[in-house]
Scaffold this active site. Structure first.
Site, PDB file in Angstrom:
ATOM      1  N   ASN A   1       0.869  -1.175   0.000  1.00 47.92           N
ATOM      2  CA  ASN A   1       0.000   0.000   0.000  1.00 47.92           C
ATOM      3  C   ASN A   1       0.905   1.224   0.000  1.00 47.92           C
ATOM      4  OD1 ASN A   1      -1.781   2.071   0.542  1.00 47.92           O
ATOM      5  ND2 ASN A   1      -2.289   1.373   2.616  1.00 47.92           N
ATOM      6  N   TRP A   2       0.999   1.873  -1.151  1.00 51.35           N
ATOM      7  CA  TRP A   2       1.943   2.996  -1.267  1.00 51.35           C
ATOM      8  C   TRP A   2       1.397   4.287  -0.653  1.00 51.35           C
ATOM      9  CZ3 TRP A   2       4.043   2.435  -7.010  1.00 51.35           C
ATOM     10  CH2 TRP A   2       4.740   1.217  -7.107  1.00 51.35           C
ATOM     11  N   LYS A   3       0.128   4.259  -0.277  1.00 54.58           N
ATOM     12  CA  LYS A   3      -0.495   5.464   0.308  1.00 54.58           C
ATOM     13  C   LYS A   3      -0.248   6.668  -0.604  1.00 54.58           C
ATOM     14  CE  LYS A   3      -0.178   3.305   4.786  1.00 54.58           C
ATOM     15  NZ  LYS A   3      -0.079   3.416   6.238  1.00 54.58           N
ATOM     16  N   HIS A  36      -9.584   1.248   4.898  1.00 56.49           N
ATOM     17  CA  HIS A  36      -8.307   1.393   5.606  1.00 56.49           C
ATOM     18  C   HIS A  36      -8.518   2.339   6.798  1.00 56.49           C
ATOM     19  CE1 HIS A  36      -4.212   2.602   6.529  1.00 56.49           C
ATOM     20  NE2 HIS A  36      -3.836   1.499   5.936  1.00 56.49           N
ATOM     21  N   GLY A  49       2.740  -1.114   4.343  1.00 58.28           N
ATOM     22  CA  GLY A  49       2.776   0.300   3.981  1.00 58.28           C
ATOM     23  C   GLY A  49       4.201   0.755   3.737  1.00 58.28           C
ATOM     24  N   GLY A  50       4.802   1.386   4.731  1.00 58.96           N
ATOM     25  CA  GLY A  50       6.128   1.991   4.590  1.00 58.96           C
ATOM     26  C   GLY A  50       7.162   1.095   3.918  1.00 58.96           C
TER      27      GLY A  50
HETATM   28  P1  PGA Z   1       2.753   0.255   7.721  1.00 63.01           P
HETATM   29  O1  PGA Z   1       1.286   0.488   7.094  1.00 63.01           O
HETATM   30  O2  PGA Z   1       3.285  -1.008   7.119  1.00 63.01           O
HETATM   31  O3  PGA Z   1       3.539   1.470   7.274  1.00 63.01           O
HETATM   32  O4  PGA Z   1       2.583   0.167   9.189  1.00 63.01           O
HETATM   33  C1  PGA Z   1       0.397  -0.584   6.954  1.00 63.01           C
HETATM   34  C2  PGA Z   1      -0.892  -0.102   6.379  1.00 63.01           C
HETATM   35  O5  PGA Z   1      -1.298   1.035   6.659  1.00 63.01           O
HETATM   36  O6  PGA Z   1      -1.558  -0.827   5.621  1.00 63.01           O
END
Ligand code: PGA
Length: 254
Positions: A9-11, A99, A237-238
């Site tokens: 998930n690149w946000k 999300h 995410g990150g």
């Molecule tokens: P994170 O994010 O791996 O940066 O904690 C996970 C997500 O929001 O799906």
């Protein structure tokens, strides 16, 4: 048999040009054996879907395209929104729905999330329904109440057949982007609870639903999480923004 699934998930990161490089680099670090073992998905921002799709198709990459959100209507006067059929036309396969950042920052309700799940299914894509408790709920011992109610609301009115195709991501909010991860035992226990809740609602298809863990997943903790019976993969995410790191997560058993 549930196939493992790892979703990046690149946000709100990566321009359409960055995305081309990221997906190309990622694909160079993965081979047939990896894709055989794990379905790999990247979910770039809307503006990068088209360029990412083009690279995936031109280079015949075995990486699937995901989107981070959608609206529940097919079209209409909804300024700034993107519909499920529009995503389907871009060869998007998976759509992240509900999300915690959408729920908390943008005020999405359980009802909104349910409408989105239905819209994604109606467009013949796979919803990744996100559920998870806050730090306060965790401290108060209310994790299962919260997650159970989010699952019941999210799956309301969805047939067992449709439910069987879905993905549910358990993401404790206190673990997202914080560097804190649920222990593999706690995460595994919650994945079992997610599956039991789906089985209560929809019967034996609970065994078909893929359950992901999300929240500070990294190369160092993925193997322990994947060893749990009910964890079928991760929502990352990150650590998905760096192709080397993300590839190490996909190749967790190496
Ligand atoms: P994170 O994010 O791996 O940066 O904690 C996970 C997500 O929001 O799906």
């Amino acid at each position: 048999m549930r196939k493992n699934l790892i979703v990046g998930n690149w946000k709100m990161h990566a321009t359409h040009l960055d995305a081309i490089q990221m997906v190309q680099k990622l694909s160079l670090r993965l081979d047939f054996a990896d894709h055989d073992r794990v379905d790999v998905v990247v979910a770039p921002p809307f503006t990068a879907l088209r360029s990412t799709q083009t690279v995936i198709e031109a280079d015949r990459l075995m990486i699937y395209l995901g989107a981070q959100n959608c609206h529940w209507e097919e079209s209409g006067a909804y300024t700034g929104e993107v519909s499920a059929p529009m995503l389907k036309k871009l060869s998007v396969r998976y759509v992240i729905v509900g999300h915690s950042e959408r729920r908390q920052i943008f005020g999405e309700s359980d009802g909104d999330v349910n409408r989105k799940v239905r819209a994604v299914l109606a467009a013949d894509m796979t919803p990744i329904l996100c559920v998870g408790e806050t730090a306060e709920e965790y401290d108060a011992g209310a994790t299962k109440d919260k997650v159970g109610s989010q699952i019941r609301a999210g799956l309301k009115g969805i047939s067992p057949d449709d439910t069987s195709t879905m993905v549910i991501a358990y993401e404790p909010i206190w673990a997202i982007g914080t560097g804190k991860t649920a222990s593999a035992d706690d995460a595994g226990g919650m994945a079992t609870f997610v599956r039991e809740t789906v089985t209560d609602l929809s019967g034996s298809v609970g065994e078909d639903v893929r359950v992901l863990y999300g929240g500070s997943v990294k190369p160092g903790n993925i193997a322990g999480l994947m060893a749990k019976r009910d964890i079928d993969g991760a929502l990352v995410g990150g650590a998905s923004l760096d192709p080397d790191t993300f590839a190490s997560i996909v190749r967790y058993w190496v």
